[in-house]
Each structure stands twice: as C-alpha cells, then as structure tokens.
Design a protein around this motif. Structure first.
Motif, short mmCIF file in Angstrom:
data_model
loop_
_atom_site.label_atom_id
_atom_site.label_comp_id
_atom_site.label_asym_id
_atom_site.label_seq_id
_atom_site.Cartn_x
_atom_site.Cartn_y
_atom_site.Cartn_z
N THR A 45 29.82 40.53 39.87
CA THR A 45 31.24 40.50 40.22
C THR A 45 31.95 39.70 39.14
OG1 THR A 45 31.15 38.42 41.46
CG2 THR A 45 30.74 40.46 42.72
N CYS A 46 33.26 39.66 39.20
CA CYS A 46 34.01 38.84 38.26
C CYS A 46 33.65 37.36 38.43
CB CYS A 46 35.51 39.06 38.39
SG CYS A 46 36.18 38.77 40.04
N ARG A 47 33.40 36.93 39.66
CA ARG A 47 33.01 35.54 39.93
C ARG A 47 31.65 35.24 39.30
NH1 ARG A 47 29.38 33.83 43.05
NH2 ARG A 47 29.33 35.73 44.29
N ARG A 87 43.88 38.94 45.13
CA ARG A 87 43.62 40.36 45.00
C ARG A 87 43.77 40.98 46.38
NH1 ARG A 87 37.06 40.69 44.34
NH2 ARG A 87 36.62 39.90 46.41
N ALA A 88 43.80 42.28 46.44
CA ALA A 88 43.89 42.95 47.74
C ALA A 88 42.62 42.62 48.52
CB ALA A 88 44.03 44.45 47.56
N GLY A 89 42.77 42.17 49.73
CA GLY A 89 41.62 41.82 50.54
C GLY A 89 41.19 40.38 50.34
N PRO A 90 40.04 40.05 50.89
CA PRO A 90 39.56 38.66 50.81
C PRO A 90 39.04 38.31 49.43
CG PRO A 90 37.92 40.03 51.89
CD PRO A 90 39.13 40.90 51.65
N GLY A 91 38.86 37.03 49.21
CA GLY A 91 38.31 36.57 47.94
C GLY A 91 39.37 36.47 46.86
N PHE A 92 38.89 36.26 45.64
CA PHE A 92 39.76 36.06 44.49
C PHE A 92 39.20 36.81 43.29
CE2 PHE A 92 40.24 32.31 47.13
CZ PHE A 92 41.61 32.17 47.20
N HIS A 93 40.09 37.12 42.35
CA HIS A 93 39.65 37.61 41.05
C HIS A 93 39.47 36.38 40.17
CE1 HIS A 93 39.04 40.03 37.56
NE2 HIS A 93 40.03 39.40 36.94
N TRP A 94 38.35 36.30 39.46
CA TRP A 94 38.01 35.14 38.64
C TRP A 94 38.11 35.48 37.15
CZ3 TRP A 94 35.00 30.59 40.43
CH2 TRP A 94 34.95 30.49 41.83
N GLY A 95 38.54 34.51 36.35
CA GLY A 95 38.58 34.66 34.90
C GLY A 95 38.58 33.30 34.24
N TRP A 139 39.58 35.69 29.31
CA TRP A 139 38.37 36.50 29.44
C TRP A 139 38.14 36.73 30.92
CZ3 TRP A 139 38.90 32.38 26.22
CH2 TRP A 139 38.60 32.54 24.87
N HIS A 140 37.84 37.99 31.28
CA HIS A 140 37.50 38.28 32.67
C HIS A 140 36.76 39.60 32.75
CE1 HIS A 140 40.90 41.19 33.71
NE2 HIS A 140 41.12 40.84 32.47
N ALA A 141 35.96 39.74 33.79
CA ALA A 141 35.24 40.99 34.04
C ALA A 141 36.08 41.82 34.99
CB ALA A 141 33.87 40.70 34.64
#
Length: 165
Positions: free
Chosen positions: A105-107, A20-28, A41-43
């Motif tokens: 968060t999504c995580r 994703r833009a910036g640090p970290g990750f999008h989780w699903g 499935w993801h938030a």
C-alpha cells in the motif's frame, strides 16, 4: 494560527497523511526545499498497477486533503542525493514489503522508505516503524474532521522519532 507553509521547515523530511475516499489515509513523503516548493514521493495506483511518483511541486501545503505533515528528519547538501537515490530505489511495484511481508500500500511504501533512509544513514530512527505509524494515524485522526470541514492540515515538527545522521 500560522499557515501550513509557514510551519514547514525547508529540507525537513515530512511524512504526509492525506484524506481519501473511505477509511484510512493516503501516505507520502515531502521535502520542502524552498517552501512551498519541494519534492514529493508517493506510491499510487490511480492508473492501474502501483508505481512510485516522484515530482517537484508547490501544492502540498495548500492541498485540501492534507491532514498531517510530520517531520521525521532533515536532509542537507551532503546527503540530498543519497535521499533521492534511496527513495528512487524503494520498490513500488505492488509486491509485498521485503521488510515485513505486508501487502503493498502507499503506507507500506512510506514505511519501507523510512527504513531505507535509516539504512542509508540519511536519518536515524529512534522509534520502531510501528510506533511511528500508530502515532501518525492517531494524530491525523484527531484532525480529520477539521480538514473535512475545510480546515487546514496539522504540521508536527517535533516528533522525536529520529535524529539526522
């Protein structure tokens, strides 16, 4: 090297970490049912407030932002509906986690979903959620640069984090 689609195992439960833009990750979460097709499935908060999106898709294996798909268990015809209803009942409204009190968060949603699947008997976690999170982030970070340069996601099928109940 085999394609992402070839490495995925039908009716396995994968945690996805995407750039994703910036640090970290999008989780699903993703369960391929007839790869590349499956359920995801993801938030997300793309449209304002948080909500959980559940949909059928064939795009997960070819996503240019997918960094890591790691297997946390399997599902079968006997517990497929339990998985779907359990995930449908994991809160995704932006409120802190009922399990940890951590800000949403999504995580956090994925971690609450894994615990819910464990409590429902779909999977049996053999490691703490924090251990799973740490290992996933470390592994995804090792693949970040490759994906940013147009490479493919890493699929991790032998996690040892759970057993199927």
């Amino acid at each position: 090297m085999a394609t992402v689609t070839a490495q995925l195992e039908n009716y396995s439960i994968y945690v996805l970490l995407s750039l994703r833009a910036g640090p970290g990750f999008h989780w699903g979460l993703f369960v391929p049912t007839n790869k590349p097709h499956g359920e995801v499935w993801h938030a997300t908060n793309r449209q304002g407030g948080w909500l959980v999106e559940a949909k059928s898709t064939s795009g997960v294996p070819t996503s240019i932002t997918l960094c890591l798909a790691f297997k946390v268990g399997t599902v079968n015809s006997a517990n497929w509906e339990t998985l779907r209803s359990t995930l449908g009942n994991v809160a995704g409204n932006g409120q802190p986690s009922p399990n940890t009190g951590e800000a949403f968060t999504c995580r956090v949603w994925v971690e609450d979903a894994l615990l819910a699947l464990h409590n429902a008997g779909v999977i049996s976690l053999t490691q703490a959620i924090t251990t799973i999170e740490q290992r996933a982030i470390e592994t995804a970070e090792t693949n970040r640069e490759q994906v940013e340069l147009g490479g493919r996601a890493m699929v991790w099928n032998a996690t040892g984090f759970s057993t199927t109940a």
